[in-house]
Motif scaffolding. Sequence first.
Motif, mmCIF file in Angstrom:
data_model
loop_
_atom_site.group_PDB
_atom_site.id
_atom_site.type_symbol
_atom_site.label_atom_id
_atom_site.label_comp_id
_atom_site.label_asym_id
_atom_site.label_seq_id
_atom_site.Cartn_x
_atom_site.Cartn_y
_atom_site.Cartn_z
ATOM 1 N N GLN A 284 -3.494 6.330 -1.029
ATOM 2 C CA GLN A 284 -4.283 5.710 -2.024
ATOM 3 C C GLN A 284 -4.454 4.421 -2.076
ATOM 4 O OE1 GLN A 284 -2.314 7.692 -5.329
ATOM 5 N NE2 GLN A 284 -2.703 9.839 -5.468
ATOM 6 N N VAL A 285 -4.659 3.545 -3.250
ATOM 7 C CA VAL A 285 -4.780 1.985 -3.703
ATOM 8 C C VAL A 285 -4.304 2.069 -4.779
ATOM 9 C CG1 VAL A 285 -6.629 0.764 -3.717
ATOM 10 C CG2 VAL A 285 -7.518 2.325 -2.052
ATOM 11 N N ILE A 286 -3.876 0.663 -4.752
ATOM 12 C CA ILE A 286 -3.288 -0.387 -5.931
ATOM 13 C C ILE A 286 -3.232 -1.639 -6.226
ATOM 14 C CG2 ILE A 286 -0.970 -0.342 -4.779
ATOM 15 C CD1 ILE A 286 0.331 -0.901 -8.117
ATOM 16 N N VAL A 287 -4.541 -1.803 -6.758
ATOM 17 C CA VAL A 287 -4.770 -3.489 -6.983
ATOM 18 C C VAL A 287 -2.946 -3.568 -7.857
ATOM 19 C CG1 VAL A 287 -5.831 -5.113 -8.507
ATOM 20 C CG2 VAL A 287 -7.058 -2.583 -7.472
ATOM 21 N N THR A 288 -2.814 -5.275 -6.862
ATOM 22 C CA THR A 288 -1.892 -6.003 -7.228
ATOM 23 C C THR A 288 -1.803 -7.557 -7.424
ATOM 24 O OG1 THR A 288 -1.024 -6.406 -5.416
ATOM 25 C CG2 THR A 288 -0.467 -4.715 -5.494
ATOM 26 N N SER A 289 -0.877 -7.993 -7.964
ATOM 27 C CA SER A 289 -1.177 -9.495 -7.905
ATOM 28 C C SER A 289 -0.889 -10.143 -7.060
ATOM 29 C CB SER A 289 -0.142 -9.988 -9.389
ATOM 30 O OG SER A 289 -0.088 -9.640 -10.524
ATOM 31 N N GLY A 290 -1.852 -10.487 -6.328
ATOM 32 C CA GLY A 290 -2.169 -10.772 -4.895
ATOM 33 C C GLY A 290 -0.679 -10.071 -3.693
ATOM 34 N N ARG B 4 2.682 8.875 -2.060
ATOM 35 C CA ARG B 4 3.862 8.908 -2.795
ATOM 36 C C ARG B 4 5.160 7.555 -2.837
ATOM 37 N NH1 ARG B 4 9.539 11.088 -3.419
ATOM 38 N NH2 ARG B 4 10.655 9.484 -5.372
ATOM 39 N N LEU B 5 4.674 6.678 -2.012
ATOM 40 C CA LEU B 5 4.991 5.534 -2.047
ATOM 41 C C LEU B 5 4.029 4.388 -2.748
ATOM 42 C CD1 LEU B 5 6.715 3.018 -0.687
ATOM 43 C CD2 LEU B 5 5.454 3.118 1.358
ATOM 44 N N ILE B 6 2.658 4.983 -3.074
ATOM 45 C CA ILE B 6 1.591 4.082 -4.218
ATOM 46 C C ILE B 6 2.194 4.690 -6.217
ATOM 47 C CG2 ILE B 6 -0.687 3.253 -4.874
ATOM 48 C CD1 ILE B 6 0.254 2.292 -2.222
#
Length: 371
Positions: A89-95, A244-246
């Motif tokens: 899975q993907v998560i968008v992050t602050s940099g 799970r980690l995401i």
Amino acid sequence: MNERWIAGRMAHIDASGIRKAFEMARAMKDPINLSIGMPNFDVDEPVKQAAYEAIRDGFNQYSVTQGVAELRAKLQARVDEAHGQPDRQVIVTSGTAGALMLAMLATVEPGDQVIVFDPYFVMYNHQVTMAGGETVLIDTYPDFRIRAEAVAAAITPRTKAVIVNSPVNPTGVVATAEELQALAELCREKGVLLISDEVYQAFCYDRPFRSPADWNEDVLVVDGFSKTYGMTGWRLGFAHGPSRLIQEMTKLQQFSFICAPTPLQVAAVHALDQDLTGHIEAYRRKRDLVVEGLAGLYDLPRPEGAFYAFPRAPWGTASEFCAEAARRELLIIPGNVFSRRDTHFRISYAVADDVLKRGLDVLRDLAERGA
């Protein structure tokens, strides 16, 4: 001020040597700045326009923590095509830095060990410290290659994770498929999380980029838009890994960064369509200028990616050498910013050609004349 207010961990976190170069540059009349790892090309005009329109059209509130749906879906499609792992899975992050911080806090507990290859990006050991962990460094001098047997020897019952970066900041070395496969399979066998920092993956000049996630579905990949699309100030990154980690990283983002900047996420959807060929070829040519310009004068493992070179100082310590370079208006970063050793120095060739050529002239003069 009461010194008891300052947490003890702060004694183990130094001010960035790279940021010090920013301050030095401000004090110089006409600096030749080869110190900062920041693309010298600007954000593509259609992407800028998309950002303006997103702000004008009202995309100025929080997004969902995981990221704007359209951007996340586009990233997820790319990840699925590259790896074909149903649980990724993907998560968008602050940099990318934000992604790394979330990863450290979600996985590392006090007393855990995290293996890092030396030389390393300056942020790794400090983020491990902030999470309460201990950094274990594996020396890769003189050729800066990854050797799985050295990692195997360093793994203990306290080892929680290994961080690998390819192409490497500060050396520009690109890990081979064989090196990454051996590392990925070792981590899977030992039950150790492998975190792969792939923020420079677009810039590979002599060999194709490979990710250790190709051989291990539990690898956590951190990546970003800053270096690839010339938008370091936009603070947009992303990560992908086991669901799970995401999910745990998403939980932490809710109570820290909240989300990445919403209008810039909307604009980044368009950045993913940008043709990077011109930028990549420009940096390949700059890399060749560095290699040819320092040939015969410096011990320089060939940089194969990113936009860095890491030559050995021809005399003195790297700190002494860089101090003399600064007296000649040339800013470069001593190796002890990235390493336990103070033998090499980092050049960033993400600059205009005329600036790079002036810098190479100074470096040749320094090598030929000595201190």
